[in-house]
Design a protein around this motif. Structure first.
Motif, PDB file in Angstrom:
ATOM      1  N   SER A 199       0.818  -1.213   0.000  1.00  0.00           N
ATOM      2  CA  SER A 199       0.000   0.000   0.000  1.00  0.00           C
ATOM      3  C   SER A 199       0.855   1.267   0.000  1.00  0.00           C
ATOM      4  N   THR A 219      -6.384  -0.741  -3.948  1.00  0.00           N
ATOM      5  CA  THR A 219      -5.771  -1.660  -2.987  1.00  0.00           C
ATOM      6  C   THR A 219      -4.421  -2.141  -3.522  1.00  0.00           C
ATOM      7  N   GLY A 220      -3.544  -2.562  -2.615  1.00  0.00           N
ATOM      8  CA  GLY A 220      -2.180  -2.928  -2.989  1.00  0.00           C
ATOM      9  C   GLY A 220      -1.987  -4.386  -3.352  1.00  0.00           C
TER      10      GLY A 220
END
Length: 309
Positions: A61, A161-162
C-alpha cells in the motif's frame, strides 16, 4: 554485471524470467512506468477521480500510494487514504503510525477506522471466543465493509488496494481449488459493482511480483511496516502462497502465466453467469446485500451469541 538498461555497474536485481539486470534508478523508473501503463491499459483511473488508497502501512500500500501520488501531483486525481485497525495487539499500531506519517508527508486526507468502533469487537477478541472461524474470514468481510463505507463517506470514486501479482495468483488458485466460481469471476484489475453503494475497486499493482514491491520501497527508502499479520500464517492463502513460491523457483514465469491464462478464461466465466438477482440493502446496516442481512451483520449476530454464552 552491468545494468542492461543504462550500462551502470550498480545492479540491484536480476529478473530470472527475462535475464534483465537493473540498477536502482532503472528499476524504480521501470516499475513506475509498468504500473501507470497498466492503469491506462485496464482503464483503472480517469481524470478527476477521487482515489482512496487502503493504506495499511505495509510495503504494497505504501508503494501504491507513492506511485499514485505522481498522478495527484500532475492534477489528474485527488488522493486520500483509509487505514483499518483490526485490533491486533503488538502488530497493527506500528502500521497505523507509518500510514499516518505518509499521509501527513503527502498532505492527503486520511482516516483510521476500527473494528471495535463499528462492530464493537476487535479481531483479537473474536479469536479468543470459542470455536471461531478462521481469522481471515472475519477480517476480510469486516475490512471490505469498512473500506467501502469509508470511501463513500469520503466521496471517493475509486478504492485502490495494494494487491500484487502473488496475491492475485494465490486468489486464482485458492478459489479454483475450492470450486468457488463466483469469487473467480470477481478477480481482476477492477471491480464491476452491482450496486451504486459499492465503490469501484482497482488493483494497479496486480502484475507486480511481491519481491519487486519489497525492492521498490527499499530502493526508494520508503518507511514501511514489514511485519506480517500474526494470524495470516494459519490461513489457506498462506499454504497456497508457499506452494506457488516453491514452484516459482524452477518455473519463474508461473505466476505470470497463471494470471494471463485466467484472463483468457474469465470471459467464458462471465458469459456463463446467467443468474439474475437484484442487489438490495441490508435491513440492519443499510449497506448493499443480496440477502436480508449482509455478511458483516451475519457475523456480528453470530459473534454476539458467542459472547453471551
Amino acid at each position: 554485471m552491468n545494468c542492461t538498461k543504462c550500462g551502470k555497474k550498480e545492479v540491484m536485481m536480476e529478473r530470472k524470467h527475462s535475464g534483465q539486470r537493473l540498477c536502482p534508478e532503472c528499476f524504480i523508473s521501470g516499475i513506475q512506468k509498468k504500473v501507470l501503463k497498466d492503469i491506462r491499459k485496464y482503464g483503472l483511473i480517469e481524470k478527476g477521480d477521487k482515489v482512496m488508497v487502503a493504506l495499511s502501512g505495509g510495503k504494497d500500500s505504501v508503494m501504491l500510494l507513492d506511485i499514485l501520488n505522481s498522478l495527484q501531483n500532475r492534477g489528474i486525481i485527488d488522493l486520500m487514504a483509509v487505514t483499518i485497525d483490526e485490533g491486533i495487539q503488538g502488530y497493527r499500531q506500528d502500521g497505523i503510525k507509518i500510514a499516518e506519517n505518509h499521509a501527513r508527508r503527502l498532505g492527503i486526507e486520511h482516516r483510521v477506522v476500527s473494528f471495535k468502533e463499528y462492530f464493537n469487537i476487535s479481531l483479537d477478541e473474536i479469536m479468543a471466543l470459542p470455536f471461531p472461524r478462521g481469522a481471515c474470514t472475519y477480517c476480510g468481510v469486516f475490512r471490505r465493509w469498512l473500506i467501502n463505507r469509508t470511501a463513500r463517506e469520503m466521496g471517493a470514486t475509486k478504492i485502490a488496494t495494494g494487491h500484487n501479482l502473488d496475491d492475485e495468483t494465490q486468489s486464482i488458485m485458492m478459489n479454483y481449488l475450492e470450486g468457488n466460481i463466483e469469487n473467480l469471476r470477481r478477480i481482476g484489475p477492477r471491480s464491476h459493482p452491482k450496486s451504486d453503494k459499492f465503490i469501484v475497486k482497482i488493483k494497479p499493482l496486480g502484475e507486480i511480483p511481491e519481491r519487486e514491491v519489497g525492492l521498490y520501497v527499499v530502493a526508494k527508502g520508503l518507511e514501511v511496516h514489514f511485519a506480517g499479520c500474526p494470524y495470516s500464517q494459519e490461513s489457506f492463502r498462506a499454504e497456497i502462497g508457499e506452494i506457488i513460491k516453491n514452484l516459482s523457483k524452477n518455473h519463474p514465469t508461473i505466476m505470470y502465466s497463471t494470471l494471463r491464462g485466467f484472463h483468457k478464461i474469465k470471459t467464458a466465466l462471465k458469459k456463463e453467469d446467467s443468474r439474475n438477482f437484484t442487489m438490495d440493502n441490508c435491513i440492519k446496516c443499510g449497506e448493499p446485500s443480496a440477502q436480508e442481512l449482509c455478511r458483516a451483520c451475519v457475523f456480528c449476530e453470530e459473534l454476539e451469541k458467542k459472547k453471551t454464552h
